[in-house]
Scaffold this active site. Structure first.
Site, PDB file in Angstrom:
ATOM      1  CB  ALA A   1      -0.895   0.011   1.236  1.00  0.00           C
ATOM      2  CG  ASP A   2      -0.117   4.752  -2.397  1.00  0.00           C
ATOM      3  OD1 ASP A   2      -1.148   4.766  -1.691  1.00  0.00           O
ATOM      4  OD2 ASP A   2      -0.122   5.050  -3.607  1.00  0.00           O
ATOM      5  CB  SER A   3       0.963   7.576   2.382  1.00  0.00           C
ATOM      6  OG  SER A   3       1.129   8.371   1.227  1.00  0.00           O
TER       7      SER A   3
END
Lengths: 77, 245
Positions: free
Chosen positions: A35-37
């Site tokens: 996941a990214d932020s």
């Protein structure tokens, strides 16, 4: 109670497009599940809707793993 | 081209000259529009003129609480907010050395901070929909500066930097964030200029005339359209060549 864990896992699988067997309690959204932020923000939004709860920003920051999410939601619902 | 059928758009400052034209253009392309502003009378007249697919959602954006409430009201009326047009703006012109903290703060609050709050509130729905358009109306003076408008120019330049940063963050979600920077446009705001001031301004505009509100609206319509999906973080200057930046 395991119902909550199942629902959390389902959301994570759907949202991040990862294999179900990788979504274990200790899995970190960012380090293990890719996941990214912004994904983590969206996951929190999805949890809020699924469980009808409010997750404040300072709490959201502490939710790093699948287990963190399950624990928080169990305490909030 | 530029078919917005089925899309919903919130336009702030819709009781003004440019905002009204933007609302008309988006509505004319098929969008459902929510018209916001402080003056309910002109908003109601505009909505009545548009007919169906037009809602009035008054808000005073100098109140920090108003932005989130406005997005909620607009989404309640239309079902969603797919397109956010941040057009509301005020001026409190003064020479820099005479400018009060209040004049500075009011302009920054309405022209910049409220756009931050409106955009933040609208993003949630756009993220879920994997589609969204945020278009903020800036000004040529945000790029060139203007004596007497230190506050206004700061707010407008601030919108550009803010929009670019947000554009990075949400591009992968199908959301674009852009600015339209008008030059001198024929509106009540510029009607108050003296003939002498107008002559001086026209001398600096290669096209030799002021712009019309519908020429700003056309730029907004393009950026709001599906066709502009590959345009993000951009500022579209609509100023008759006055500043080629």
């Amino acid at each position: 109670m395991s119902d909550i864990a199942d629902r959390v896992k389902k959301i994570v699988v759907e949202h991040l497009g990862v294999e179900e067997d990788k979504v274990v309690e200790s899995a970190s959204f960012i380090d293990d599940l890719g996941a990214d932020s912004l994904d983590t923000v969206e996951l929190v939004m999805a949890f809020e809707e699924e469980f009808g709860i409010e997750i404040p920003d300072d709490a959201a920051e502490t939710i790093q793993t699948v287990g963190d999410a399950v624990t928080f939601i169990k305490g909030a619902v | 081209m530029f078919d917005l059928t089925g899309k919903t758009a919130l336009v702030t400052g819709a009781s003004g000259g440019i905002g009204g034209a933007i609302a008309q253009a988006l509505h004319g392309a098929g969008a459902t529009v929510a018209l916001s502003g402080t003056r309910e009378g002109p908003l109601g007249e505009l909505a009545a003129g548009l007919g169906e697919r037009a809602h009035v959602v008054p808000a005073n954006l100098s109140d920090p609480e108003a932005a989130a409430r406005l997005v909620k009201d607009a989404a309640g009326a239309m079902g969603s907010v797919d397109i956010l047009v941040n057009n509301a703006g005020i001026t409190r012109d003064n020479l820099f050395m005479r400018m009060s903290d209040d004049e500075w703060a009011q302009v920054l609050e309405v022209n910049l901070s409220s756009v931050f709050r409106l955009s933040r509130a609208a993003l949630r729905g756009m993220m879920k929909a994997r589609w969204g358009r945020i278009v903020s109306i800036t000004s040529v003076v945000g790029a060139t500066g203007n004596p007497g408008q230190g506050n206004y120019a700061a707010a407008k330049a601030g919108l550009v930097g803010m929009s670019k940063s947000l554009a990075y963050e949400v591009a992968s979600r199908g959301i674009t964030v852009n600015c339209v920077a008008p030059g001198f446009i024929e509106t009540p705001m510029t009607d108050s200029l003296t003939d002498d001031q107008k002559d001086r301004i026209l001398g600096q505009i290669p096209t030799g005339r002021m712009g019309r509100p519908d020429e700003i609206a056309a730029a907004v319509l393009y950026l709001a359209s599906p066709e502009a999906g590959y345009v993000t973080g951009a500022t579209l200057h609509v100023n008759g060549g006055m500043a080629m930046v």
